[in-house]
Design a protein around this motif. Structure first.
Motif, PDB file in Angstrom:
ATOM      1  N   CYS A  26       0.366  11.192  10.065  1.00 33.97           N
ATOM      2  CA  CYS A  26       1.016  12.214   9.244  1.00 33.97           C
ATOM      3  C   CYS A  26       2.245  12.685  10.019  1.00 33.97           C
ATOM      4  O   CYS A  26       2.144  13.077  11.176  1.00 33.97           O
ATOM      5  CB  CYS A  26       0.047  13.372   9.006  1.00 33.97           C
ATOM      6  N   HIS A  35      -4.537   6.959  12.372  1.00 31.87           N
ATOM      7  CA  HIS A  35      -5.498   6.403  11.431  1.00 31.87           C
ATOM      8  C   HIS A  35      -5.282   4.897  11.297  1.00 31.87           C
ATOM      9  O   HIS A  35      -4.152   4.425  11.302  1.00 31.87           O
ATOM     10  CB  HIS A  35      -5.338   7.078  10.066  1.00 31.87           C
ATOM     11  N   LYS A  38      -4.084   3.501   5.793  1.00 30.38           N
ATOM     12  CA  LYS A  38      -3.255   4.487   5.101  1.00 30.38           C
ATOM     13  C   LYS A  38      -4.082   5.301   4.112  1.00 30.38           C
ATOM     14  O   LYS A  38      -3.727   6.411   3.755  1.00 30.38           O
ATOM     15  CB  LYS A  38      -2.114   3.763   4.375  1.00 30.38           C
ATOM     16  N   ASP A  39      -5.219   4.754   3.701  1.00 33.76           N
ATOM     17  CA  ASP A  39      -6.100   5.428   2.754  1.00 33.76           C
ATOM     18  C   ASP A  39      -7.216   6.212   3.442  1.00 33.76           C
ATOM     19  O   ASP A  39      -8.176   6.615   2.785  1.00 33.76           O
ATOM     20  CB  ASP A  39      -6.721   4.397   1.803  1.00 33.76           C
ATOM     21  N   CYS A  40      -7.119   6.437   4.737  1.00 38.37           N
ATOM     22  CA  CYS A  40      -8.151   7.149   5.480  1.00 38.37           C
ATOM     23  C   CYS A  40      -8.352   8.557   4.915  1.00 38.37           C
ATOM     24  O   CYS A  40      -7.391   9.249   4.565  1.00 38.37           O
ATOM     25  CB  CYS A  40      -7.782   7.239   6.950  1.00 38.37           C
ATOM     26  N   ARG A  41      -9.593   8.974   4.866  1.00 39.38           N
ATOM     27  CA  ARG A  41      -9.943  10.318   4.381  1.00 39.38           C
ATOM     28  C   ARG A  41      -9.263  11.412   5.219  1.00 39.38           C
ATOM     29  O   ARG A  41      -8.947  12.478   4.717  1.00 39.38           O
ATOM     30  CB  ARG A  41     -11.461  10.445   4.452  1.00 39.38           C
ATOM     31  N   SER A  44      -5.918  12.791   3.895  1.00 39.98           N
ATOM     32  CA  SER A  44      -5.878  13.366   2.548  1.00 39.98           C
ATOM     33  C   SER A  44      -5.210  14.740   2.495  1.00 39.98           C
ATOM     34  O   SER A  44      -4.667  15.124   1.468  1.00 39.98           O
ATOM     35  CB  SER A  44      -7.293  13.455   1.958  1.00 39.98           C
ATOM     36  N   ASN A  45      -5.208  15.471   3.598  1.00 36.52           N
ATOM     37  CA  ASN A  45      -4.580  16.797   3.627  1.00 36.52           C
ATOM     38  C   ASN A  45      -3.139  16.774   4.131  1.00 36.52           C
ATOM     39  O   ASN A  45      -2.521  17.832   4.260  1.00 36.52           O
ATOM     40  CB  ASN A  45      -5.398  17.750   4.494  1.00 36.52           C
ATOM     41  N   CYS A  46      -2.606  15.620   4.405  1.00 36.96           N
ATOM     42  CA  CYS A  46      -1.248  15.514   4.928  1.00 36.96           C
ATOM     43  C   CYS A  46      -0.242  15.927   3.849  1.00 36.96           C
ATOM     44  O   CYS A  46      -0.215  15.355   2.766  1.00 36.96           O
ATOM     45  CB  CYS A  46      -0.967  14.085   5.393  1.00 36.96           C
ATOM     46  N   LYS A  47       0.565  16.915   4.161  1.00 34.86           N
ATOM     47  CA  LYS A  47       1.584  17.408   3.224  1.00 34.86           C
ATOM     48  C   LYS A  47       2.953  16.787   3.493  1.00 34.86           C
ATOM     49  O   LYS A  47       3.913  17.054   2.796  1.00 34.86           O
ATOM     50  CB  LYS A  47       1.719  18.934   3.328  1.00 34.86           C
ATOM     51  N   TRP A  68     -13.024  10.081  11.379  1.00 33.66           N
ATOM     52  CA  TRP A  68     -13.618   9.362  10.255  1.00 33.66           C
ATOM     53  C   TRP A  68     -13.672   7.868  10.528  1.00 33.66           C
ATOM     54  O   TRP A  68     -14.443   7.147   9.911  1.00 33.66           O
ATOM     55  CB  TRP A  68     -12.826   9.605   8.968  1.00 33.66           C
TER      56      TRP A  68
END
Length: 70
Positions: A26, A35, A38-41, A44-47, A68
């Motif tokens: 991120c 990570h 690129k689809d790592c959980r 998911s919060n990366c803005k 994770w």
């Protein structure tokens, strides 16, 4: 001979799957993890943008592997 060829082939496949050269990060000042996907959980919060870096560059920035994917 056939067994030797099969073993060499399996070793090559396993070795290539272990070597990770590119990781995802991120692109924020507060990022602490890298990570493998690129689809790592964990992303998911990366803005911010998700950027691809070499694993060495990420580690040199002080980033560690995401929990994770541990």
């Amino acid at each position: 001979m056939k067994t030797l060829i099969i073993l060499l082939f399996l070793f090559t496949i396993n070795f290539q799957s272990i070597v990770v050269t590119d990781v995802y990060v991120c692109d924020s000042k507060g990022a602490k993890k890298y990570h493998l996907s690129k689809d790592c959980r964990g992303l998911s919060n990366c803005k911010h943008d998700i950027v691809k870096k070499s694993k060495t560059d990420a580690q040199n920035l002080g980033l560690t592997l995401c929990g994770w994917e541990d």
